[in-house]
Design an enzyme around this catalytic site. Structure first.
Site, short mmCIF file in Angstrom:
data_model
loop_
_atom_site.label_atom_id
_atom_site.label_comp_id
_atom_site.label_asym_id
_atom_site.label_seq_id
_atom_site.Cartn_x
_atom_site.Cartn_y
_atom_site.Cartn_z
CG HIS A 1 2.37 3.70 1.70
ND1 HIS A 1 1.81 3.14 2.83
CD2 HIS A 1 2.62 4.99 1.99
CE1 HIS A 1 1.72 4.08 3.77
NE2 HIS A 1 2.19 5.20 3.29
CB CYS B 1 4.03 5.47 6.09
SG CYS B 1 3.87 7.20 5.69
#
Ligand SMILES: NC(=O)CC[C@H](N)C(=O)O
Length: 248
Positions: free
Chosen positions: A197, A93
């Site tokens: 994630h 990310c």
């Protein structure tokens, strides 16, 4: 000895990305493989040992701005050299975004990236929502020609667009890089970027082992990894992947 270099451990650890460090460490220890974790903070150089995995977790815009400057100097050069040399790097990310050319914040600030991947990230438009939810990705394994599946969780405002760069895989469920072109993440040599994630690696033990094996084989290309009893993780992965695939 495998060294895990945890980049900006205290700043870039959104949504439990530290779990990626723990997963690599435990899967090495369970096999009797020597492993150490080195935190690499602001102003600290990366020091490859020859058997390394570099991890760069997710973070909010504020943290990304704080470390973008740190990356623009010798540390960025060192990380590019690691990747060109076939080193193993995983960016998640916010960390992934800063592995490209730049990350543009919603306020219009362009944070310079390391330039490992030919990609850039644009802010969401005022009427666009953050891209949030569970994700299922199909990842081609060029080494074996088969297709593996990866599951995780995404929460990002940025929209990432690939230039001359391979995606990590194709979105089966969820948004991925930008919610438009069906790509997720990026891959070049042994550098991987993803929005997933979860944390990613505990949910996807096959990917964890692939990173470990690649790092070990840089020192000894005859190394094999003994299989681990992954039934619990495997069942959790299969049920999530099945649920998400059902949303096709
Ligand atoms: N989850 C994250 O790391 C967020 C990355 C970045 N701040 C964004 O919102 O796109």
């Amino acid at each position: 000895m495998l060294t895990i270099h945890h980049l900006y451990a205290d700043m870039m650890n959104l949504y439990g990305d530290r779990g990626n460090v723990i997963s690599i460490k435990k899967r090495c220890e369970w096999r009797g493989i020597g492993v150490e974790v080195v935190d690499v903070g602001l102003g600290e150089r990366v020091r490859p040992t020859g058997c390394d995995i570099f991890l760069f977790g997710g973070g909010q815009d504020r943290e990304q701005a704080l470390l973008a400057d740190d990356l623009s100097g010798s540390k960025g050069e060192d990380l590019r050299a690691v990747v060109e040399d076939g080193g193993v790097v995983l960016g998640v990310c916010g960390g992934y975004q800063l592995m490209g050319h730049h990350y543009e914040t919603p306020e219009g600030e362009k944070l310079p990236g390391v330039g490992i991947f030919d990609l850039h990230t644009e802010p969401r438009k005022p009427d666009e929502a953050r891209l949030i939810g569970n994700v299922l990705v199909e990842v081609p394994a060029p080494e074996t020609g088969d297709v593996r599946r990866v599951v995780g969780f995404e929460n990002h405002g940025g929209r990432t667009y690939l230039g001359d760069c391979e995606p990590l895989g194709t979105v089966v469920a969820g948004f991925g890089n930008n919610g438009r072109d069906g790509t997720e993440g990026a891959r070049r040599l042994n550098a991987y970027g993803t929005y997933l994630h979860g944390s990613l690696l505990p949910k996807n033990p096959w990917l964890t082992d692939q990173l470990i094996l690649t790092a070990l084989r840089r020192e000894d290309d005859t190394v094999e990894l003994e299989p681990l009893e992954d039934s619990a993780e495997g069942n959790a992965f299969a049920s999530m992947a099945g649920r998400l695939a059902g949303r096709r």
